[in-house]
Motif scaffolding. Structure first.
Motif, mmCIF file in Angstrom:
data_model
loop_
_atom_site.group_PDB
_atom_site.id
_atom_site.type_symbol
_atom_site.label_atom_id
_atom_site.label_comp_id
_atom_site.label_asym_id
_atom_site.label_seq_id
_atom_site.Cartn_x
_atom_site.Cartn_y
_atom_site.Cartn_z
ATOM 1 N N ARG A 36 -55.513 -3.638 20.833
ATOM 2 C CA ARG A 36 -56.567 -3.512 22.065
ATOM 3 C C ARG A 36 -56.186 -3.443 23.858
ATOM 4 N NH1 ARG A 36 -61.200 -5.649 18.740
ATOM 5 N NH2 ARG A 36 -60.733 -4.651 16.660
ATOM 6 N N GLU A 37 -55.062 -3.233 23.637
ATOM 7 C CA GLU A 37 -54.311 -2.972 25.279
ATOM 8 C C GLU A 37 -54.880 -5.395 25.649
ATOM 9 O OE1 GLU A 37 -55.831 -0.420 27.806
ATOM 10 O OE2 GLU A 37 -55.058 1.609 26.670
ATOM 11 N N GLN A 38 -54.783 -5.935 24.719
ATOM 12 C CA GLN A 38 -54.995 -7.480 25.217
ATOM 13 C C GLN A 38 -53.756 -8.495 24.806
ATOM 14 O OE1 GLN A 38 -59.008 -8.105 25.693
ATOM 15 N NE2 GLN A 38 -59.943 -7.513 27.219
ATOM 16 N N ALA A 39 -53.417 -9.449 25.463
ATOM 17 C CA ALA A 39 -52.655 -9.701 24.520
ATOM 18 C C ALA A 39 -54.274 -10.986 23.436
ATOM 19 C CB ALA A 39 -52.039 -10.426 25.715
ATOM 20 N N VAL A 40 -52.803 -11.430 22.591
ATOM 21 C CA VAL A 40 -53.549 -11.553 21.439
ATOM 22 C C VAL A 40 -52.990 -13.219 21.607
ATOM 23 C CG1 VAL A 40 -54.806 -12.802 19.740
ATOM 24 C CG2 VAL A 40 -55.310 -9.823 20.612
ATOM 25 N N VAL A 41 -53.382 -14.694 22.240
ATOM 26 C CA VAL A 41 -52.546 -15.460 21.605
ATOM 27 C C VAL A 41 -53.049 -16.408 20.080
ATOM 28 C CG1 VAL A 41 -51.724 -17.517 21.954
ATOM 29 C CG2 VAL A 41 -52.258 -15.648 22.991
ATOM 30 N N ARG A 42 -52.318 -16.850 19.062
ATOM 31 C CA ARG A 42 -52.568 -16.898 18.095
ATOM 32 C C ARG A 42 -52.027 -18.853 17.579
ATOM 33 N NH1 ARG A 42 -57.271 -15.479 18.489
ATOM 34 N NH2 ARG A 42 -57.952 -13.695 17.715
ATOM 35 N N SER A 43 -52.844 -19.860 17.714
ATOM 36 C CA SER A 43 -51.659 -21.248 16.891
ATOM 37 C C SER A 43 -50.948 -20.671 15.762
ATOM 38 C CB SER A 43 -52.366 -21.608 16.733
ATOM 39 O OG SER A 43 -53.558 -22.805 18.179
ATOM 40 N N ALA A 44 -49.796 -21.407 15.584
ATOM 41 C CA ALA A 44 -49.416 -20.825 14.204
ATOM 42 C C ALA A 44 -48.374 -22.407 13.916
ATOM 43 C CB ALA A 44 -48.544 -19.819 14.624
ATOM 44 N N VAL A 45 -47.780 -22.560 12.676
ATOM 45 C CA VAL A 45 -46.295 -23.013 12.316
ATOM 46 C C VAL A 45 -45.220 -22.549 11.766
ATOM 47 C CG1 VAL A 45 -48.099 -25.018 11.639
ATOM 48 C CG2 VAL A 45 -47.642 -23.292 9.376
ATOM 49 N N HIS A 46 -44.396 -23.202 12.225
ATOM 50 C CA HIS A 46 -42.685 -22.128 11.603
ATOM 51 C C HIS A 46 -41.748 -23.007 11.418
ATOM 52 C CE1 HIS A 46 -41.811 -24.267 15.959
ATOM 53 N NE2 HIS A 46 -40.512 -24.185 15.523
ATOM 54 N N VAL A 47 -40.933 -22.569 10.792
ATOM 55 C CA VAL A 47 -39.540 -22.790 10.122
ATOM 56 C C VAL A 47 -38.464 -22.117 10.306
ATOM 57 C CG1 VAL A 47 -39.773 -22.042 7.651
ATOM 58 C CG2 VAL A 47 -38.521 -24.212 8.408
ATOM 59 N N LEU A 48 -37.518 -22.650 10.474
ATOM 60 C CA LEU A 48 -36.145 -21.500 11.170
ATOM 61 C C LEU A 48 -35.451 -21.871 10.481
ATOM 62 C CD1 LEU A 48 -35.168 -19.596 13.451
ATOM 63 C CD2 LEU A 48 -33.613 -21.814 14.874
ATOM 64 N N GLU A 49 -35.273 -20.980 8.939
ATOM 65 C CA GLU A 49 -34.358 -20.764 7.844
ATOM 66 C C GLU A 49 -33.443 -19.154 7.714
ATOM 67 O OE1 GLU A 49 -36.769 -23.419 4.959
ATOM 68 O OE2 GLU A 49 -36.236 -21.341 4.446
ATOM 69 N N TYR A 50 -32.086 -19.869 7.558
ATOM 70 C CA TYR A 50 -31.232 -18.338 7.873
ATOM 71 C C TYR A 50 -31.240 -17.728 8.642
ATOM 72 C CZ TYR A 50 -31.440 -20.830 2.952
ATOM 73 O OH TYR A 50 -31.328 -21.607 1.815
ATOM 74 N N GLY A 51 -31.794 -17.706 9.909
ATOM 75 C CA GLY A 51 -31.680 -16.824 11.133
ATOM 76 C C GLY A 51 -33.286 -16.408 11.261
ATOM 77 N N ARG A 52 -33.954 -16.523 10.263
ATOM 78 C CA ARG A 52 -35.478 -16.207 10.711
ATOM 79 C C ARG A 52 -36.142 -16.838 10.656
ATOM 80 N NH1 ARG A 52 -31.997 -12.151 10.727
ATOM 81 N NH2 ARG A 52 -31.728 -10.849 8.725
ATOM 82 N N LEU A 53 -37.489 -16.814 11.382
ATOM 83 C CA LEU A 53 -38.088 -17.452 12.107
ATOM 84 C C LEU A 53 -39.327 -17.087 11.152
ATOM 85 C CD1 LEU A 53 -39.075 -19.665 13.716
ATOM 86 C CD2 LEU A 53 -39.982 -17.987 15.146
ATOM 87 N N ILE A 54 -39.800 -17.990 10.106
ATOM 88 C CA ILE A 54 -41.289 -17.963 8.914
ATOM 89 C C ILE A 54 -42.304 -18.276 9.966
ATOM 90 C CG2 ILE A 54 -42.281 -17.775 6.948
ATOM 91 C CD1 ILE A 54 -39.261 -16.822 6.926
ATOM 92 N N VAL A 55 -43.171 -17.970 9.851
ATOM 93 C CA VAL A 55 -44.524 -17.687 11.069
ATOM 94 C C VAL A 55 -46.110 -18.149 9.844
ATOM 95 C CG1 VAL A 55 -45.757 -17.470 12.556
ATOM 96 C CG2 VAL A 55 -42.834 -17.334 12.670
ATOM 97 N N ARG A 56 -46.152 -19.005 10.052
ATOM 98 C CA ARG A 56 -48.213 -19.481 9.529
ATOM 99 C C ARG A 56 -48.846 -19.170 10.048
ATOM 100 N NH1 ARG A 56 -49.704 -23.359 3.997
ATOM 101 N NH2 ARG A 56 -51.834 -21.719 3.809
ATOM 102 N N THR A 57 -49.683 -18.209 10.523
ATOM 103 C CA THR A 57 -50.465 -18.172 11.412
ATOM 104 C C THR A 57 -52.176 -17.529 11.237
ATOM 105 O OG1 THR A 57 -51.412 -17.397 13.473
ATOM 106 C CG2 THR A 57 -50.061 -15.717 11.892
ATOM 107 N N PRO A 58 -52.764 -18.200 11.781
ATOM 108 C CA PRO A 58 -54.943 -17.316 11.249
ATOM 109 C C PRO A 58 -54.841 -16.042 11.742
ATOM 110 C CG PRO A 58 -54.511 -19.009 13.077
ATOM 111 C CD PRO A 58 -53.156 -18.973 12.393
ATOM 112 N N VAL A 59 -54.433 -14.810 11.025
ATOM 113 C CA VAL A 59 -54.539 -13.459 11.475
ATOM 114 C C VAL A 59 -54.399 -13.028 10.387
ATOM 115 C CG1 VAL A 59 -52.091 -13.013 12.484
ATOM 116 C CG2 VAL A 59 -53.725 -12.201 12.964
#
Length: 139
Positions: A36-59
């Motif tokens: 809705r035309e506003q930046a949303v920022v959510r905390s997340a945890v991640h792992v970088l594997e095989y050139g991909r970033l896997i993100v777990r986030t509360p959204v």
């Protein structure tokens, strides 16, 4: 008696490879998207594997599905000296839908919220930028 002036801080741009290396060693960051035309920022945890970033986030997955790109940012800043680094990754993302793969990441990435607000995303980095923060030694 005079006090010496503090060393000025500086930012040095990182190569993409070094930025990804720093990101790989971190576990927490922030997922950024526009809603809705506003930046949303959510905390997340991640792992970088095989050139991909896997993100777990509360959204909710449907909130971020279908977006052309998402942005993920992580940093490690040591205060009060102001040294550390900051990395930003931007690229297309999709929910992790394979049940075995999702189960693996749900076990390895601890989340903040369970249920419909607990989403696993696979982000393909297209743009990687980073800065190392430090001080300049004055002779």
């Amino acid at each position: 008696m005079t006090t010496p002036a503090p060393n000025p801080r500086r930012m040095v741009e990182l190569s993409g490879a070094e930025a990804l290396w720093l990101l790989e060693g971190a576990v927490q960051g922030r997922l950024v998207y526009v809603q809705r035309e506003q930046a949303v920022v959510r905390s997340a945890v991640h792992v970088l594997e095989y050139g991909r970033l896997i993100v777990r986030t509360p959204v909710q997955a449907d909130v971020v599905s279908g977006r052309p790109v998402l942005t993920y940012q992580a940093d490690e800043i040591r205060l009060p000296v102001g040294t550390g680094w900051s990395v930003t990754v931007t690229g297309p993302a999709e929910p992790v839908t394979d049940s075995a793969e999702a189960a693996h990441y749900l076990r390895t990435l601890s989340g903040w919220a369970y249920g419909p607000h607990d989403t696993l995303l696979r982000l393909r980095p297209q743009t990687v930028t980073g800065y190392r923060l430090g001080t300049v030694e004055i002779p």
